[in-house]
Design an enzyme around this catalytic site. Structure first.
Site, PDB file in Angstrom:
ATOM      1  N   TYR A   1       0.667  -1.238   0.578  1.00 40.80           N
ATOM      2  CA  TYR A   1      -0.085   0.142  -0.158  1.00 40.80           C
ATOM      3  C   TYR A   1       1.232   1.613  -0.011  1.00 40.80           C
ATOM      4  O   TYR A   1       1.605   1.459   0.285  1.00 40.80           O
ATOM      5  CB  TYR A   1      -1.056   0.478   0.868  1.00 40.80           C
ATOM      6  CG  TYR A   1      -1.632   1.421   0.753  1.00 40.80           C
ATOM      7  CD1 TYR A   1      -2.507   1.365   0.575  1.00 40.80           C
ATOM      8  CD2 TYR A   1      -1.104   2.860   1.972  1.00 40.80           C
ATOM      9  CE1 TYR A   1      -3.642   3.198   0.563  1.00 40.80           C
ATOM     10  CE2 TYR A   1      -1.717   3.498   2.446  1.00 40.80           C
ATOM     11  CZ  TYR A   1      -2.742   3.646   1.533  1.00 40.80           C
ATOM     12  OH  TYR A   1      -3.616   4.957   1.845  1.00 40.80           O
TER      13      TYR A   1
ATOM     14  N   HIS B   1      -3.605  16.688  -2.794  1.00 40.91           N
ATOM     15  CA  HIS B   1      -4.225  16.062  -1.053  1.00 40.91           C
ATOM     16  C   HIS B   1      -3.921  18.031  -0.508  1.00 40.91           C
ATOM     17  O   HIS B   1      -4.320  17.954   0.678  1.00 40.91           O
ATOM     18  CB  HIS B   1      -3.664  15.400  -0.454  1.00 40.91           C
ATOM     19  CG  HIS B   1      -3.857  14.207  -0.813  1.00 40.91           C
ATOM     20  ND1 HIS B   1      -3.703  13.086  -1.707  1.00 40.91           N
ATOM     21  CD2 HIS B   1      -3.918  13.063   0.411  1.00 40.91           C
ATOM     22  CE1 HIS B   1      -4.264  12.580  -1.832  1.00 40.91           C
ATOM     23  NE2 HIS B   1      -4.955  11.847  -0.087  1.00 40.91           N
TER      24      HIS B   1
ATOM     25  N   ASN C   1       1.180  11.541   5.906  1.00 36.68           N
ATOM     26  CA  ASN C   1       0.443  10.347   6.778  1.00 36.68           C
ATOM     27  C   ASN C   1       1.007  10.677   7.889  1.00 36.68           C
ATOM     28  O   ASN C   1       2.363  10.555   8.059  1.00 36.68           O
ATOM     29  CB  ASN C   1       1.124   8.838   6.201  1.00 36.68           C
ATOM     30  CG  ASN C   1      -0.338   8.624   6.104  1.00 36.68           C
ATOM     31  OD1 ASN C   1      -1.101   8.504   6.512  1.00 36.68           O
ATOM     32  ND2 ASN C   1      -0.507   7.455   5.207  1.00 36.68           N
TER      33      ASN C   1
ATOM     34  N   TYR D   1     -16.157  29.692  46.858  1.00 34.48           N
ATOM     35  CA  TYR D   1     -15.024  28.732  46.709  1.00 34.48           C
ATOM     36  C   TYR D   1     -14.132  29.111  46.111  1.00 34.48           C
ATOM     37  O   TYR D   1     -13.039  28.234  45.491  1.00 34.48           O
ATOM     38  CB  TYR D   1     -16.215  27.575  45.842  1.00 34.48           C
ATOM     39  CG  TYR D   1     -17.192  26.722  46.641  1.00 34.48           C
ATOM     40  CD1 TYR D   1     -17.582  27.114  48.040  1.00 34.48           C
ATOM     41  CD2 TYR D   1     -18.719  25.987  45.851  1.00 34.48           C
ATOM     42  CE1 TYR D   1     -18.403  25.524  48.565  1.00 34.48           C
ATOM     43  CE2 TYR D   1     -19.036  25.158  46.734  1.00 34.48           C
ATOM     44  CZ  TYR D   1     -19.162  25.090  48.081  1.00 34.48           C
ATOM     45  OH  TYR D   1     -19.985  24.096  48.337  1.00 34.48           O
TER      46      TYR D   1
ATOM     47  N   ARG E   1     -11.503  29.647  48.438  1.00 36.51           N
ATOM     48  CA  ARG E   1     -10.695  28.508  48.728  1.00 36.51           C
ATOM     49  C   ARG E   1     -10.259  26.682  48.510  1.00 36.51           C
ATOM     50  O   ARG E   1     -10.281  26.309  48.961  1.00 36.51           O
ATOM     51  CB  ARG E   1     -12.465  28.037  50.052  1.00 36.51           C
ATOM     52  CG  ARG E   1     -12.441  27.158  50.298  1.00 36.51           C
ATOM     53  CD  ARG E   1     -13.530  26.873  51.998  1.00 36.51           C
ATOM     54  NE  ARG E   1     -15.108  27.352  51.231  1.00 36.51           N
ATOM     55  CZ  ARG E   1     -16.063  26.574  51.833  1.00 36.51           C
ATOM     56  NH1 ARG E   1     -16.158  25.198  52.314  1.00 36.51           N
ATOM     57  NH2 ARG E   1     -17.047  27.163  51.458  1.00 36.51           N
TER      58      ARG E   1
ATOM     59  N   PHE F   1      -1.796   6.452  12.053  1.00 36.56           N
ATOM     60  CA  PHE F   1      -1.482   7.996  12.103  1.00 36.56           C
ATOM     61  C   PHE F   1      -3.322   8.572  12.695  1.00 36.56           C
ATOM     62  O   PHE F   1      -3.411  10.200  12.455  1.00 36.56           O
ATOM     63  CB  PHE F   1      -2.133   8.114  10.631  1.00 36.56           C
ATOM     64  CG  PHE F   1      -2.572   7.456   9.707  1.00 36.56           C
ATOM     65  CD1 PHE F   1      -3.854   7.370  10.386  1.00 36.56           C
ATOM     66  CD2 PHE F   1      -2.272   6.042   8.945  1.00 36.56           C
ATOM     67  CE1 PHE F   1      -4.953   6.175   9.880  1.00 36.56           C
ATOM     68  CE2 PHE F   1      -3.261   5.092   9.017  1.00 36.56           C
ATOM     69  CZ  PHE F   1      -4.724   4.680   8.919  1.00 36.56           C
TER      70      PHE F   1
ATOM     71  N   GLU G   1     -11.821   5.245   5.805  1.00 37.32           N
ATOM     72  CA  GLU G   1     -11.786   6.174   6.212  1.00 37.32           C
ATOM     73  C   GLU G   1     -13.299   6.549   7.783  1.00 37.32           C
ATOM     74  O   GLU G   1     -13.491   7.806   7.614  1.00 37.32           O
ATOM     75  CB  GLU G   1     -10.763   7.260   6.385  1.00 37.32           C
ATOM     76  CG  GLU G   1      -9.304   6.969   5.985  1.00 37.32           C
ATOM     77  CD  GLU G   1      -8.593   7.912   4.564  1.00 37.32           C
ATOM     78  OE1 GLU G   1      -9.310   9.480   5.457  1.00 37.32           O
ATOM     79  OE2 GLU G   1      -7.770   7.910   4.007  1.00 37.32           O
TER      80      GLU G   1
END
Length: 522
Positions: free
Chosen positions: A55, A85, A197, A281, A284, A329, A413
């Site tokens: 791949y 991309h 990646n 609060y 404290r 990844f 994906e």
């Protein structure tokens, strides 16, 4: 003297990554590491030569993983992936974040499991050392299959495309290369995929957030202690015995810090025998609230350090006959703690706003709105509107991006982390928190002035004096936005924390005590 960091073999830390980015530390590849990189590259060449199907080396990407690519087209495939991309949108990310992306990518690739050529890493290091930083859009990553879009933009300049920050200007990579007499590199099989990646976008936002958040955790304790003095609160809730029976490390650290700053305070001594039973609060419970945020910071720091020294691309090359297409990844291991840290940072703002409100109520001997002659003067009424607005904005940013997933890549994906959004949101909350704390500091300094001639302990007196060198006591209305901006600068440039630490050291006080090794930024 600039010290050396050895990519691929030394342990990278948050501070070291930031030091390399700032030019205080030089990252190099020593011969031992270069040999591992070359061996990994040779495995890829062997895979291509023997026509094994692996791949990303000789197949398409994502849903095209079953499409075989010919040997002659394997280089074109890597060139195409960087172009196709590069789909990021929005404003450019900060230069420091982009530089940390380069550094963390080099360190991951240099471990010798990614099949990149030594010359490719040399070129990335050249960019780092010559302060030439790619322009990377902030949006477009879903945080799985790596931060594909931002990493594609990050490495377009390697092949002569995209844009860079060069000598203070945003220019085309082609123009930069012409000016430098450089030529684009030619990517070999697997290299384009190895470059894009990975989790370096998420990781670099985590690295830079850790530094900013740590500074604000320190500042919040200091400012909170000053507010407590202005409100004449008690330090009894910071007794270590109380926190030894509920021993969360973050709580114990904050209690120690507050007690150290409030010990030997003349203001505290002046009301030691008053009939006030307990504080609200927001005074404290500072150890419990600030401490919980400290614990969240510590968790993010621990996981970020692991990721800094991990290999997160795909596929992983162990040998020519042993490759694994896995999921290193995927950004979920950082996405969740980033969302957790976002809530933690927002909570520091929530409790700070409550202390601001308390200081303008006219309680505990302070004048209403922290100013004499209120009516003619609105005093400090309106800065708290700003803290209220920022606190609410932060609440809207606390929705965890990691709780969502939108399938991509035609379903290949089918679960993504959205961690890139988690990292960016944390910085947005930190941006707002810096202003919230600046406003609390403005209020606290004003409140302490109404306690004069009483004085606090040496650390808080040094802090108050430092504030008054920049922002004066307000006896009447003025444009408080200018004061807020000045104090914002004192917080963000870390000078406020440095003044407190210096005063502590000068008076033989240890603000972090035995906890520094656990919560220090290394």
């Amino acid at each position: 003297m600039i010290h050396q960091f050895n990519y691929g073999i030394d342990q990278l830390t948050v501070v070291k990554a930031l030091d390399i980015a700032a030019g205080r530390l030089q990252g190099v590849i020593i011969p031992e590491v270069a040999a591992k990189i070359a061996a990994s590259r040779a495995y890829v060449d062997q895979i291509v030569a023997q026509h094994s199907t692996v791949y990303g080396i000789n197949t398409g990407f994502g849903p095209l993983c079953d499409t075989k690519i010919s040997e002659e087209d394997t280089r074109t495939l890597q060139y195409n992936i960087l172009q196709s991309h590069s789909v990021g949108v929005g404003n450019p990310i900060p230069v420091t974040v982009a530089r940390v992306m380069l550094i963390t990518k080099v360190h991951a690739l240099a471990q010798g499991y990614s099949g990149v050529a030594p010359a490719t890493l040399d070129r990335i290091i050249w960019f780092i050392e010559h302060d030439i930083t790619p322009v990377v859009p902030e949006k477009g990553s879903v945080g799985a299959s790596g931060d594909l879009a931002p990493l594609s933009h990050l490495f377009l300049p390697l092949i002569g495309l995209g844009e860079v920050w060069y000598k203070g200007q945003r220019v085309s990579s082609a123009a930069m290369m012409k000016a430098e007499g450089m030529q684009p590199i030619v990517l070999g099989p697997k290299e384009g995929l190895a470059l894009i990646n990975g989790t370096q976008f998420i990781l670099s936002f985590a690295v830079t957030a850790l530094q900013r958040f740590h500074n604000l955790l320190e500042a919040a304790d200091i400012i909170g202690a000053l507010s407590l003095e202005g409100l004449m609160g008690t330090s009894r809730p910071f007794d270590p015995r109380l926190h030894d029976i509920r021993p969360f490390r973050g709580n114990q650290l904050v209690a120690h810090r507050l007690k150290a700053m409030l010990d030997n305070s003349g203001i505290m001594a002046a009301h030691a025998d008053c009939d006030r039973v307990q504080d609200p609060y927001s005074l404290r419970c500072m150890p419990q609230v600030h401490g919980a945020s400290r614990t969240a910071w510590l968790h993010l720091h621990e996981l970020t350090t692991i990721e800094l020294n991990s290999v997160t691309d795909n596929p992983i090359i162990f040998s020519a006959d042993d490759t694994i297409s896995g999921g290193n990844f995927h950004g979920q291991p950082l996405a969740i703690p980033l969302d957790y840290a976002t809530v933690a940072a927002a909570e520091l703002g929530n409790i700070s706003d409550r202390r601001c409100y308390m200081m303008i109520e006219g309680r505990y001997g302070l004048p209403k709105l922290l100013i004499e002659n209120a009516g003619l003067n609105s005093g400090f009424m309106i800065p708290q509107y700003t803290t209220a607005a920022l606190v609410t904005e932060n609440k809207t940013l606390c929705w965890p991006a990691s709780a969502d997933s939108v399938p991509t890549s035609l379903g290949q994906e089918d679960h993504v982390s959205m961690g890139s959004i988690s990292g960016r949101k944390l910085h947005q909350v930190i941006d707002n928190l810096e202003y919230i704390l600046a406003i609390e500091l403005l209020y606290a300094a004003q409140a302490v002035d109404f306690r004069r001639p009483l004085k606090s302990g040496p650390v808080l007196e040094a802090v108050h004096h430092f504030v008054r060198e920049t922002v004066s006591f307000a006896s009447k209305d003025r444009i408080f936005a200018y004061d807020i901006q000045h104090l914002h600068t004192l917080i963000t440039n870390q000078s406020l924390v440095n003044v407190a630490n210096t005063a502590a050291a000068d008076n033989y006080l240890s603000l972090n005590g035995i906890y520094n090794d656990q919560f220090g930024l290394y």
